[in-house]
Design a protein around this motif. Structure first.
Motif, PDB file in Angstrom:
ATOM      1  N   UNK A 186       0.821  -1.202   0.000  1.00 48.58           N
ATOM      2  CA  UNK A 186       0.000   0.000   0.000  1.00 48.58           C
ATOM      3  C   UNK A 186       0.854   1.249   0.000  1.00 48.58           C
ATOM      4  N   UNK A 187       1.917   1.252   0.803  1.00 50.01           N
ATOM      5  CA  UNK A 187       2.837   2.387   0.824  1.00 50.01           C
ATOM      6  C   UNK A 187       3.665   2.453  -0.468  1.00 50.01           C
ATOM      7  N   UNK A 188       4.144   1.292  -0.934  1.00 46.80           N
ATOM      8  CA  UNK A 188       4.961   1.254  -2.151  1.00 46.80           C
ATOM      9  C   UNK A 188       4.209   1.803  -3.360  1.00 46.80           C
ATOM     10  N   UNK A 189       2.933   1.474  -3.451  1.00 45.73           N
ATOM     11  CA  UNK A 189       2.146   1.870  -4.612  1.00 45.73           C
ATOM     12  C   UNK A 189       1.504   3.242  -4.463  1.00 45.73           C
ATOM     13  N   UNK A 190       1.587   3.818  -3.263  1.00 36.58           N
ATOM     14  CA  UNK A 190       0.986   5.125  -3.036  1.00 36.58           C
ATOM     15  C   UNK A 190      -0.473   5.076  -2.629  1.00 36.58           C
ATOM     16  N   UNK A 191      -1.021   3.891  -2.516  1.00 47.27           N
ATOM     17  CA  UNK A 191      -2.425   3.751  -2.114  1.00 47.27           C
ATOM     18  C   UNK A 191      -2.623   4.290  -0.696  1.00 47.27           C
ATOM     19  N   UNK A 192      -1.646   4.079   0.165  1.00 49.68           N
ATOM     20  CA  UNK A 192      -1.730   4.560   1.542  1.00 49.68           C
ATOM     21  C   UNK A 192      -1.027   5.893   1.729  1.00 49.68           C
ATOM     22  N   UNK A 193      -0.522   6.473   0.683  1.00 51.10           N
ATOM     23  CA  UNK A 193       0.209   7.726   0.825  1.00 51.10           C
ATOM     24  C   UNK A 193       1.627   7.445   1.263  1.00 51.10           C
ATOM     25  N   UNK A 194       2.390   8.491   1.524  1.00 52.42           N
ATOM     26  CA  UNK A 194       3.780   8.280   1.936  1.00 52.42           C
ATOM     27  C   UNK A 194       3.841   7.659   3.323  1.00 52.42           C
TER      28      UNK A 194
END
Length: 96
Positions: free
Chosen positions: A60-68
């Motif tokens: 999620x973090x890697x793909x930007x889904x969760x934001x930085x």
């Protein structure tokens, strides 16, 4: 990866999981059943192509889904913060 693929509930559940919440805590927060949380997180895991839920958070973090990812305040910034009685500079005041 686009956030549009996820429902708001899936993103909310994944964000709470990323904060270290349990499925029961997530269920209470979102006012849904724990079983529903499990389904939401499982679908998010599949969309993120992750093997496990912790891997889903990382993806999620890697793909930007969760934001930085949250900023890590611990690495190399002690010199910028005042030191309290139990801080890293304890005992050095008298030595100087």
């Amino acid at each position: 990866m686009s956030r549009a693929l996820f429902t708001e509930h899936e993103l909310a559940a994944l964000r709470l999981l990323a904060q270290g919440r349990t499925q029961v805590e997530i269920a209470r927060t979102l006012r849904i059943r724990p079983e529903t949380v499990g389904r939401l997180l499982n679908r998010a895991r599949i969309l993120l192509r992750a093997r496990t839920l912790p891997h889903a958070v990382a993806r999620g973090y890697e793909t930007g889904v969760l934001g930085p990812p949250p900023h890590d305040h611990g690495a190399g910034q002690e010199e910028d913060r005042p030191s309290g009685p139990g801080g890293p500079n304890r005992g050095q005041e008298a030595a100087g």
